[in-house]
Design an enzyme around this catalytic site. Structure first.
Site, short mmCIF file in Angstrom:
data_model
loop_
_atom_site.label_atom_id
_atom_site.label_comp_id
_atom_site.label_asym_id
_atom_site.label_seq_id
_atom_site.Cartn_x
_atom_site.Cartn_y
_atom_site.Cartn_z
N CYS A 267 0.82 -1.21 0.00
CA CYS A 267 0.00 0.00 0.00
C CYS A 267 0.86 1.26 0.00
CB CYS A 267 -0.98 0.00 1.16
SG CYS A 267 -0.22 -0.33 2.73
N HIS B 27 18.81 0.62 -2.67
CA HIS B 27 17.40 0.92 -2.43
C HIS B 27 16.65 -0.34 -2.00
CE1 HIS B 27 13.65 3.16 -2.78
NE2 HIS B 27 13.14 2.06 -3.33
#
Lengths: 445, 271
Positions: free
Chosen positions: A50, A99
């Site tokens: 989400c 990342h």
């Protein structure tokens, strides 16, 4: 490093946009199939939660692959190109690796240190393996990411202390009372936050909840929701004597708990420690109560202070975590770099082996004249000479691979030894299909 | 007498102390865990030392001041380990271990000295008196050390200093429980120790159960002080900070009775 990562997260893209993307990708299409259809994309991982949508890929041609992934996102998000560019981040090579490691270690999360993200990355990787979208590079990379996340979790306290007010109440209760096993909680008044805190306390072992409210019907209603015992307001003083933790959040204008009341209750409860949480504004508990021995009074600002302190602590720990991630990125790059020279080393060895076999064949006639044992010795001698000669160039290549300058050497060796120049080193690497050893996503992490 | 194990134990106590302090400074619970194991090792080595002495000269340990102090350190550390196994209050070791180190250093001043036991202190009842009393006092000391940490933690929480030390110190409830346990078990043991002592005094000093000796008086004062504490706890229901503060005062009296007054006493002192 031919690894790219393209994506958006809660910092770069509004919820509405992430929503649109994760919907269409999750249900309608199989994103991995579509991504892999592009020849530039060799392996791919699709992560959608989400708070983020990310595509990690091992690319044949980085530019081409980035363009492909972008157009994929563009199509499914129904976005304009300009709008897309604003929200997307693109990382290449070790930045992409970093990342990924940060995401898996929950440093990039909205609530830093939250534990769910690692599970979500593992889930994404499982899909990726099931759909045979991962190869040697992504397999290694993801396992490395899981290991890094584990290191961050055990070696730092990024996930250490409560960062929500209702959980800070639990933390303080433990600091004051010790074990919460069998403790009694008294809710005075009702409100979302106090109910949430009560629930947290129950989950942490608290035994009993008493709900006191001015309107008894409301007390019954709240008590039902959180399995508590409702009482009328007139029993407040009596119940104060039984409770170990009191959470007060009424809408009353004046103080509901006065020093005299608390002192009286304390005497009757033989001075057992009492933790009062006053989250009402205006306050329910006279601040003078907090000066009584064995009574600990925290108001909403105090709890917020605990949370702020914890957040500061997490940020400090995050610096440590960044250090760990830096180390791990280097370690992965080291492994990856050797990969560049491995195919050349393999074909060099193969060539030598072929020559050896051919020469032994040619000298077959006089070799056969020797005894069994001598023939073996000649073969061993020849093999050893080859090994000795190859030793230096092979170690040299491995060393050069770490300093990013291996390609000229690889080219020179290929040219001088006339190794077939057809394939790029990436393709020759042993894994365009998942390697057996590394496929299992749940491999002990 | 071989003091190898004593020295090894002292070194281990010292290491444990260092471990606890590092864990507080570096804010790492892992270090406290390790330190707790080292403290366990120290207690084990120390036990071997007592066993060693026991085999050498029978059940006559702790009759000189230095050995008594070393025995005291052993009891406090051992009791702490027993308590922490249940409550996981590892960081309390940061007070217990240095306390043990101080006692052990004091003990090491005379551990190799000669053993001359005055006539009054030779008898079958004396070792029992000494052992029971020291165990009782050791448990009291542990209760008081928990009180010290209680006061620190109470202060941190009341001043809302939740970020630093408070995060690593044990909870107030656990510390109060340790104080309770220490008082509860220490009291009957010391009482029994004093009774045995007074029974012996009657034989040794002829007729009287009591001699107006500074040591006896101070010991009785310690007993009274802790009896008062326990009474307030059990009967009146004092808890938390008040008891913690009083426990610290009681510890000061106890230490003076144990060590300081020894030098004033004529008939009852350790040699």
């Amino acid at each position: 490093m031919n690894v790219i990562l393209v994506g958006m997260n809660h910092k770069t893209a509004p919820l509405e946009l992430r929503e649109r993307l994760s919907f269409s990708c999750g249900d309608v299409v199989r994103p991995l199939d579509e991504l892999l259809r592009a020849p530039a994309v060799r392996e791919a991982l699709y992560l959608s939660t989400c708070n983020r949508v990310e595509v990690l890929a091992r690319a044949e041609d980085m530019e081409e692959a980035i363009a492909r992934v972008k157009s994929f996102i563009l199509r499914h998000g129904n976005l304009g190109a300009a709008e897309l560019e604003k929200c997307l981040y693109v990382y290449c090579g070790s930045d992409a690796v970093r990342h990924l490691f940060r995401v898996a270690s929950s440093l990039d999360s909205m609530v830093m240190g939250e534990p769910q993200i690692l599970g979500q990355v593992k889930e994404a990787y499982r899909d990726c393996v099931e759909q045979k979208a991962s190869g040697i590079i992504l397999n290694k990379l993801l396992h490395h990411a899981f290991r890094t996340a584990k290191r961050v979790r055990t070696e730092t306290a990024v996930a250490g202390n409560a960062v929500s007010v209702s959980y800070a109440a639990v933390e303080m209760a433990k600091k004051i009372l010790g074990s919460l096993e069998g403790r009694t909680v008294l809710l005075v008044g009702a409100g979302e936050m106090s109910e949430l805190a009560a629930r947290h306390l129950l989950n942490n072992g608290a035994g009993r909840i008493i709900v006191a409210n001015r309107t008894y019907a409301r007390a019954v209603q709240v008590a039902e929701e959180i399995h508590g015992v409702p009482v009328g307001f007139e029993l407040l003083e009596e119940k104060l004597q039984e409770a170990d933790i009191v959470i007060s959040s009424t809408g009353a204008a004046g103080y509901i708990l006065t020093p005299a009341m608390v002192q009286g209750a304390l005497r009757r409860r033989k001075n057992r420690l009492l933790f009062l949480i006053d989250i009402a504004v205006p306050r329910d508990v006279d601040p003078a109560v907090g000066r009584i021995d064995n009574v600990y009074l925290f108001n909403i600002d105090d709890l917020q202070g605990v949370v702020d302190e914890n957040v500061r602590n997490r940020l400090q720990e995050a610096e440590k975590a960044e250090g760990i991630i830096g180390e791990e990125v280097l370690r992965f790059a080291e492994w990856y770099n050797t990969l560049e020279v491995v195919p050349t080393i393999v074909s060099l060895r193969e060539k030598a082996e072929t020559i050896l076999r051919a020469e032994l064949e040619r000298s077959g006639s006089w070799l056969r004249a020797l005894g069994e044992e001598d023939r073996k010795n000649v073969e061993i001698l020849a093999t050893q000479i080859i090994n000795k000669i190859l030793h230096d160039p092979v170690t040299g290549l491995k060393e050069e691979s770490q300093s990013n300058g291996a390609m000229p050497y690889v080219a020179a060796i290929r040219k001088l030894f006339r190794l077939e120049a057809a394939e790029s080193p990436q393709d020759a690497s042993p894994g365009d299909k998942p390697a057996e050893k590394e496929t299992e996503p749940s491999e002990g992490y | 007498m071989d003091t190898l194990f004593f020295k090894a134990a002292l070194a281990a106590y010292f290491l444990a102390t260092a471990g606890y302090l590092v864990s507080l400074v570096a804010r790492r619970v892992v270090m406290a865990k390790i330190a707790t194991w080292v403290l366990g090792l120290a207690v084990a080595l120390h036990a071997v030392h007592f066993l060693d002495m026991y085999t050498e000269r029978g059940f006559n340990v702790a009759v000189n001041l230095f050995e008594a102090v070393s025995f005291f350190a052993w009891i406090v550390s051992g009791a702490y380990l027993a308590v922490q196994a249940r409550t996981k209050t590892r960081v309390l070791g940061a007070i217990v271990a240095p306390f043990a180190v101080l006692l052990m250093m004091l003990a090491s001043l005379g551990i190799e000295g000669t053993l001359a036991i005055p006539d009054a202190l030779q008898g079958r009842l004396v070792p029992i008196h000494v052992t029971l009393s020291i165990i009782g006092e050791g448990l009291f000391a542990l209760a008081s050390l928990a009180g010290v940490m209680y006061c620190i933690q109470d202060r941190q929480i009341r001043r809302r200093r939740m970020g630093g030390l408070a995060r690593y110190l044990p909870s107030l409830g656990d510390l109060d429980n340790i104080n309770h346990t220490g008082l509860l078990w220490g009291f009957p043991l010391l009482t029994l120790g004093l009774i045995v002592g007074s029974v012996w005094a009657k034989t040794a000093w002829g007729g009287s159960n009591w001699a107006a000796d500074p040591k006896t008086i101070w010991s009785f004062a310690v007993w009274c002080f802790y009896a008062f504490l326990l009474h307030q706890r059990l009967a009146i229901g004092w808890k938390g900070r008040k008891i913690a503060v009083l426990s610290i005062a009681a510890l000061v009296v106890l230490i003076s009775a144990f060590i300081g007054v020894n030098f004033l006493s004529s008939v009852h002192k350790f040699t």
